[in-house]
Motif scaffolding. Structure first.
Motif, PDB file in Angstrom:
ATOM      1  N   GLU A 102      -5.706   4.657  -6.051  1.00  0.00           N
ATOM      2  CA  GLU A 102      -6.380   3.749  -5.120  1.00  0.00           C
ATOM      3  C   GLU A 102      -5.407   2.659  -4.657  1.00  0.00           C
ATOM      4  N   PRO A 103      -4.477   3.027  -3.781  1.00  0.00           N
ATOM      5  CA  PRO A 103      -3.450   2.066  -3.354  1.00  0.00           C
ATOM      6  C   PRO A 103      -4.013   0.828  -2.647  1.00  0.00           C
ATOM      7  N   ASP A 104      -5.140   0.990  -1.922  1.00  0.00           N
ATOM      8  CA  ASP A 104      -5.740  -0.170  -1.250  1.00  0.00           C
ATOM      9  C   ASP A 104      -6.228  -1.203  -2.260  1.00  0.00           C
TER      10      ASP A 104
ATOM     11  N   GLU B 270       1.185   4.111  -2.908  1.00  0.00           N
ATOM     12  CA  GLU B 270       1.010   5.527  -2.561  1.00  0.00           C
ATOM     13  C   GLU B 270       2.199   6.348  -3.044  1.00  0.00           C
TER      14      GLU B 270
ATOM     15  N   ARG C  30       0.837  -1.208   0.000  1.00  0.00           N
ATOM     16  CA  ARG C  30       0.000   0.000   0.000  1.00  0.00           C
ATOM     17  C   ARG C  30       0.868   1.254   0.000  1.00  0.00           C
TER      18      ARG C  30
ATOM     19  N   THR D 157      -3.346  -2.905  -4.030  1.00  0.00           N
ATOM     20  CA  THR D 157      -2.746  -3.902  -3.138  1.00  0.00           C
ATOM     21  C   THR D 157      -3.566  -5.177  -3.141  1.00  0.00           C
ATOM     22  N   ARG D 158      -4.885  -5.044  -2.957  1.00  0.00           N
ATOM     23  CA  ARG D 158      -5.742  -6.236  -2.934  1.00  0.00           C
ATOM     24  C   ARG D 158      -5.701  -6.973  -4.274  1.00  0.00           C
TER      25      ARG D 158
END
Length: 193
Positions: free
Chosen positions: A151-153, A145, A141, A156-157
């Protein structure tokens, strides 16, 4: 008691000393990975390892405890061996090292990851896998960033889902294009900055 493995005639000598306990665990890992935990008896392990079945129980207590030892020691080796790549400070290099992880891990320890895939619903295996992966999401994340992804979240997912799927495919050798797919994912992240 130690076993000497390797070719004693090799020049220079390449011999490794391991305990009988570790030898039993290595043989069991290979059999569990190839045949599955449920389909491998301690009698088969003993025969393949060239030891008595009683010695297996002396060292491990039970087949379940042997499996727990294999899983815990396997993740210990993997954590030790891959610590450096997960400490990478350059965000893009870190993302790329995470992308390469499934291929690299399975290449280094194919029987362990095949076994891990077979044990996906076993609590001990889940716990050790989660412990191994624990620092990765937060680090990813931050890397996304730092690279300016909006949208780093979600990135990551998404990446973790891809990694999870690709190591399972690689562990089972169900698709020979995993390396190609990992390279494609790496290019995706280089291009979209």
């Amino acid at each position: 008691m130690y076993l000497i493995l390797g070719n004693p005639l090799a020049h220079p000598p390449h011999r490794v000393m391991i305990t009988r306990r570790q030898h039993i665990a290595n043989v069991a890992l290979q059999l569990f990975g190839d045949k599955g935990f449920e389909n491998t008896s301690t009698q088969q392990i003993a025969k393949a390892a060239g030891v008595s079945e009683a010695l297996i129980f002396k060292h491990f207590g039970s087949k379940d405890q042997l499996l727990d030892f294999i899983i815990k020691s396997g993740y210990q080796r993997i954590i030790e061996h891959n610590r450096g790549g997960l400490l990478e400070t350059d965000p893009l290099t870190f993302i790329h090292s995470v992308i390469d992880l499934p291929y690299k891990l399975v290449l280094e320890e194919p029987h362990f990851w095949k076994l891990q895939y077979r044990l996906a619903d076993r609590e001990m295996a889940k716990q050790q896998h989660e412990r191994f992966m624990r620092p990765v999401p937060a680090r990813l994340r931050v890397a996304f960033e730092q690279l300016g992804y909006p949208e780093p979240d979600k990135e990551t997912r998404l990446l973790l889902l891809l990694i999870e799927a690709l190591w399972k495919i690689e562990a089972n050798k169900t698709d020979e294009h995993v390396r190609e797919m990992l390279d494609f994912i790496k290019r995706k992240y280089e291009v979209q900055r």
